[in-house]
Design a protein around this motif. Structure first.
Motif, short mmCIF file in Angstrom:
data_model
loop_
_atom_site.label_atom_id
_atom_site.label_comp_id
_atom_site.label_asym_id
_atom_site.label_seq_id
_atom_site.Cartn_x
_atom_site.Cartn_y
_atom_site.Cartn_z
N SER A 17 45.51 22.04 15.23
CA SER A 17 44.63 21.55 14.39
C SER A 17 45.20 22.06 12.92
O SER A 17 46.40 22.77 12.66
CB SER A 17 43.42 22.34 14.75
OG SER A 17 43.49 23.74 14.61
N GLY A 18 44.40 21.71 11.83
CA GLY A 18 44.66 22.14 10.54
C GLY A 18 46.18 21.32 10.13
O GLY A 18 46.74 20.19 10.54
N LEU A 57 53.28 18.32 12.59
CA LEU A 57 54.17 17.78 13.91
C LEU A 57 54.23 16.40 14.12
O LEU A 57 55.05 15.94 14.67
CB LEU A 57 53.31 18.72 15.20
CG LEU A 57 53.41 20.14 15.22
CD1 LEU A 57 52.66 20.71 16.34
CD2 LEU A 57 54.95 20.49 15.16
N ARG A 58 53.08 15.85 13.69
CA ARG A 58 52.99 14.54 13.97
C ARG A 58 54.22 13.79 12.96
O ARG A 58 54.79 12.91 13.21
CB ARG A 58 51.56 13.81 13.34
CG ARG A 58 50.49 14.06 14.45
CD ARG A 58 49.04 13.50 13.73
NE ARG A 58 48.01 13.83 14.77
CZ ARG A 58 46.96 13.75 14.65
NH1 ARG A 58 46.23 13.01 13.30
NH2 ARG A 58 45.89 13.91 15.57
N ARG A 85 53.18 30.06 18.04
CA ARG A 85 52.95 31.41 18.31
C ARG A 85 52.65 32.03 16.73
O ARG A 85 51.58 32.72 16.65
CB ARG A 85 54.10 32.36 18.64
CG ARG A 85 54.48 32.12 20.17
CD ARG A 85 53.24 32.48 21.13
NE ARG A 85 53.86 32.28 22.65
CZ ARG A 85 53.52 31.09 23.15
NH1 ARG A 85 53.29 29.96 22.36
NH2 ARG A 85 54.18 30.68 24.17
N ILE A 86 53.13 31.80 15.68
CA ILE A 86 53.13 31.99 14.54
C ILE A 86 51.58 31.35 14.00
O ILE A 86 50.84 32.05 13.13
CB ILE A 86 54.09 31.85 13.50
CG1 ILE A 86 55.37 32.65 13.64
CG2 ILE A 86 53.73 31.91 12.08
CD1 ILE A 86 56.28 32.41 12.89
N SER A 87 51.40 30.07 14.53
CA SER A 87 50.20 29.55 14.04
C SER A 87 49.18 29.76 14.86
O SER A 87 47.72 29.36 14.76
CB SER A 87 50.52 27.83 14.29
OG SER A 87 51.49 27.50 13.38
N GLY A 88 49.26 30.80 16.12
CA GLY A 88 48.10 31.33 16.71
C GLY A 88 47.96 30.69 18.20
O GLY A 88 46.88 30.92 18.75
#
Length: 292
Positions: free
Chosen positions: A231-232, A238-239, A141-144
């Motif tokens: 993305s970004g 996460l990876r 959520r914070i990352s959109g």
């Protein structure tokens, strides 16, 4: 009287027969991690976290429940003016974060105080659904990101990470009276809890943990697409997180899940280099959740 004693002003003369001042007990606490000596009142203000090394001091069940009730009240009461909750409420408003995610985390922490054992695999997953999964959804959520498929994949990875930590810390948790291997699994393998008291992993316990490891591995694989659906910078973070969790699980498997005889598996500097390389050489899951 010596010539030195005659020269000393009366105020700094020492009486060797006078009693030393008694320092009251309970004023100071020593950090088990960095060995810093901390004023107890300051430690309480810092929520029992060492300001030097961030080590979390253990608190009794009554105090933990009191703190959790206090935090829940402050979460829902906007009149509280403590810096931490002013910042939290501002973040909640700016990113439109669901309060339920925070309530779920608090509920899991409360459950942790009074539930040292679990009967079924579903019970363990239910706990992870409130202790780990909300963290992943908050990051999204914070990352959109507001995507149900990403949420489900994130839940799988967060649960897998939490489970890996359970198997990794089984020896430590058992010494504190906790066991996260559900009863239905260790009984199916005819494991005996008394062997854990002897710090001996029987073949039955190794079999039970291997079963838990297989289920954990399946969750990692099922949640892998979340690493490709963003993305970004978040994509690489996460990876790396996914790779770090599976790397710990690999080491547990290689050690035969003997958590008493082998060293607790953890990541170090050499692992960071390997994870960085694998993050860059990552083979994307297709179709990814947001690109199908």
């Amino acid at each position: 009287m010596s010539w030195l004693q005659r020269l000393l002003p009366p105020k700094i003369k020492r009486d060797s027969n006078s009693a030393r001042k008694v320092v009251p007990e309970g004023l100071w606490s020593k950090c088990e991690s960095c060995e810093a000596v901390l004023y107890h009142a300051d430690l309480e203000k810092n929520l029992h976290v060492c300001p030097k090394c961030a080590h979390h001091f253990r608190v009794n069940a009554t105090e933990r429940l009191r703190l959790l009730r206090d935090w829940r009240d402050k979460l829902h009461d906007r009149s509280d003016r403590s810096y931490e909750f002013i910042a939290l409420h501002d973040t909640i408003d700016r990113f439109k974060l669901p309060l339920q995610l925070f309530d779920d985390l608090l509920n899991a922490f409360v459950q942790d105080v009074g539930t040292p054992r679990y009967s079924t695999w579903a019970d363990v997953l239910d706990y992870c659904g409130r202790s780990a999964n909300p963290v992943g959804r908050l990051v999204l959520r914070i990352s959109g990101y507001h995507d149900a498929r990403l949420d489900r994949a994130s839940d799988d990875v967060c649960t897998a990470l939490q489970l890996t930590n359970f198997w990794q810390d089984l020896a430590v948790d058992w010494s504190r009276g906790r066991l996260y291997v559900p009863e239905e699994i260790w009984r199916a393998y005819h494991a005996d809890m008394s062997s854990l008291d002897k710090k001996y992993m029987t073949s039955a316990w190794k079999g039970a943990l291997e079963e838990c490891g297989k289920r954990t591995r399946a969750l990692f694989e099922r949640g892998r697409p979340v690493c490709d659906g963003v993305s970004g910078r978040l994509r690489y973070e996460l990876r790396a997180t996914w790779l770090g969790g599976t790397r710990i699980l690999d080491r547990l498997e290689r050690a035969g899940y003997d958590v008493f005889q082998s060293h607790r598996p953890k990541l170090g500097a050499p692992d960071a280099l390997v994870i960085a390389c694998k993050t860059l050489l990552w083979r994307e899951t297709r179709p990814s959740p947001t690109r199908s």
